[in-house]
Write a protein that holds these residues in place. Sequence first.
Motif, short mmCIF file in Angstrom:
data_model
loop_
_atom_site.label_atom_id
_atom_site.label_comp_id
_atom_site.label_asym_id
_atom_site.label_seq_id
_atom_site.Cartn_x
_atom_site.Cartn_y
_atom_site.Cartn_z
N ILE A 177 21.53 63.68 -43.61
CA ILE A 177 21.27 64.83 -42.75
C ILE A 177 20.51 65.88 -43.54
N ASP A 178 19.30 66.17 -43.09
CA ASP A 178 18.42 67.12 -43.79
C ASP A 178 18.26 68.44 -43.05
N LEU A 179 18.76 68.52 -41.84
CA LEU A 179 18.56 69.71 -41.02
C LEU A 179 19.80 69.95 -40.16
N ILE A 180 20.28 71.19 -40.14
CA ILE A 180 21.40 71.58 -39.27
C ILE A 180 20.98 72.81 -38.47
N ILE A 181 21.04 72.68 -37.16
CA ILE A 181 20.73 73.78 -36.25
C ILE A 181 21.95 74.03 -35.37
N VAL A 182 22.39 75.26 -35.30
CA VAL A 182 23.50 75.61 -34.41
C VAL A 182 22.99 76.60 -33.38
N ALA A 183 23.18 76.26 -32.12
CA ALA A 183 22.84 77.15 -31.01
C ALA A 183 24.11 77.84 -30.54
N THR A 235 26.04 80.32 -38.68
CA THR A 235 27.05 79.28 -38.46
C THR A 235 26.59 77.96 -39.05
N ALA A 236 25.28 77.70 -38.99
CA ALA A 236 24.75 76.45 -39.54
C ALA A 236 24.98 76.36 -41.05
N SER A 237 24.80 77.47 -41.75
CA SER A 237 25.05 77.47 -43.19
C SER A 237 26.53 77.26 -43.51
N LEU A 238 27.38 77.89 -42.72
CA LEU A 238 28.82 77.69 -42.89
C LEU A 238 29.20 76.25 -42.60
N LEU A 239 28.55 75.66 -41.60
CA LEU A 239 28.82 74.26 -41.26
C LEU A 239 28.36 73.34 -42.40
N GLN A 240 27.23 73.65 -43.01
CA GLN A 240 26.77 72.87 -44.16
C GLN A 240 27.85 72.82 -45.23
N SER A 241 28.44 73.98 -45.53
CA SER A 241 29.49 74.04 -46.54
C SER A 241 30.73 73.28 -46.10
N ARG A 242 31.13 73.45 -44.84
CA ARG A 242 32.33 72.77 -44.34
C ARG A 242 32.16 71.25 -44.38
N LEU A 243 30.94 70.78 -44.20
CA LEU A 243 30.67 69.34 -44.23
C LEU A 243 30.51 68.81 -45.66
N GLY A 244 30.54 69.71 -46.65
CA GLY A 244 30.40 69.29 -48.04
C GLY A 244 28.98 68.99 -48.44
N LEU A 245 28.02 69.69 -47.82
CA LEU A 245 26.60 69.39 -48.07
C LEU A 245 25.90 70.49 -48.87
N ASN A 246 26.66 71.33 -49.56
CA ASN A 246 26.04 72.42 -50.30
C ASN A 246 25.14 71.94 -51.44
N ASP A 247 25.40 70.75 -51.97
CA ASP A 247 24.58 70.22 -53.06
C ASP A 247 23.43 69.37 -52.55
N SER A 265 9.42 65.54 -42.56
CA SER A 265 10.19 66.25 -43.58
C SER A 265 11.70 66.09 -43.41
N VAL A 266 12.12 65.50 -42.30
CA VAL A 266 13.55 65.37 -42.01
C VAL A 266 13.86 63.94 -41.59
N ARG A 267 14.92 63.38 -42.16
CA ARG A 267 15.37 62.05 -41.76
C ARG A 267 16.29 62.14 -40.55
N LYS A 268 17.36 62.89 -40.70
CA LYS A 268 18.30 63.09 -39.59
C LYS A 268 18.56 64.59 -39.41
N ALA A 269 18.75 64.98 -38.15
CA ALA A 269 19.03 66.37 -37.82
C ALA A 269 20.31 66.45 -37.00
N LEU A 270 21.16 67.38 -37.36
CA LEU A 270 22.38 67.66 -36.61
C LEU A 270 22.16 68.94 -35.82
N VAL A 271 22.28 68.82 -34.49
CA VAL A 271 22.09 69.98 -33.61
C VAL A 271 23.39 70.19 -32.83
N VAL A 272 23.94 71.39 -32.91
CA VAL A 272 25.22 71.68 -32.27
C VAL A 272 25.11 72.92 -31.40
#
Length: 326
Positions: free
Chosen positions: A73-79, A90-102, A132-139
Amino acid sequence: MNKSKIIATGKYSPELAVSNFDLEKVIDTNDEWIYSRTGIKERRISQNESTLDLTYKASLDAIKKNNIDLSTIDLIIVATTTPDYFIPSTASLLQSRLGLNDSHVTCFDISAACTGLIYGIQIADKFIASGSVRKALVVGAEIFSKVLDWEDRGTCVLFGDGAGAVILEQSDKGILADYTNSSGDDNLSLTLPAVSLGSPFSLKELDCHSNNYLKMNGSEIFKFAAYAIKDSIDHILVKSNLTIEDIKYIVPHQANQRIIAKVSKDMKIPLEKFYMNLEYYGNTSAASIGMALDDLYGEDNLIEGDKILLIGFGGGLTWGSILFEY
């Protein structure tokens, strides 16, 4: 140019179900009045969960059901129009919650009200098309219960809390056409001031005499919504060179059953072609399309190649649609 395909869906709704009969205890209304005007029987209300909590749980649902490798997952968008914070997103917080900060993940929120998921999918599709993106998570996620006036039966009976998620990836088929539009709402027919009220729902007397709650001109929004759905369908059919018969399901924003019935009648489209689940969730704004799509996928009556049309419309005013192949 790369294309993108929706490869996973997920949803989350809070445990507390508030029925129309429950609302009779706190406002001057009844089940018959609500259901006949909206098609809604109950809605889910968040008690101790944040918008991030709902977003995370819907994302996990999509990830686990479809065995998604988080590292892709290379992209997270939260609507959302009801974030926990304006900063951070919220998207940045979700990145952290998913363990993707690194990981190298682009994260941001968008605010397009009930059209949010449509805008988010369209943006994600363009990122994927660029390579530029393989997978995107949109919530899409909302906790509208904290911004409602629970003495205003014109709004509080309509909305619920929830989250819906989709994951897209590169594919040689998938999204066939998209369309988005906006028209500045000079009349302010749907407004939500930029103040976080944070007031949880409770079946008790509430102090609801604030100017900071959501307000809506129902008749104006009804007319706009009917127009927006028709306009979205017309544009998508022209752009895709298809007819309405080529589309298996239309998944509209779950706002009001009477709006969908009017469009069905005016455009001579069978009502059963419109997929609806608002009876159980109410209007969950940016979450509604994702939640409905996940329920549709769960019914397991789709076959490869079926064409599905997603349509959003909401405050802004915003509207738009995404046509894709299952």
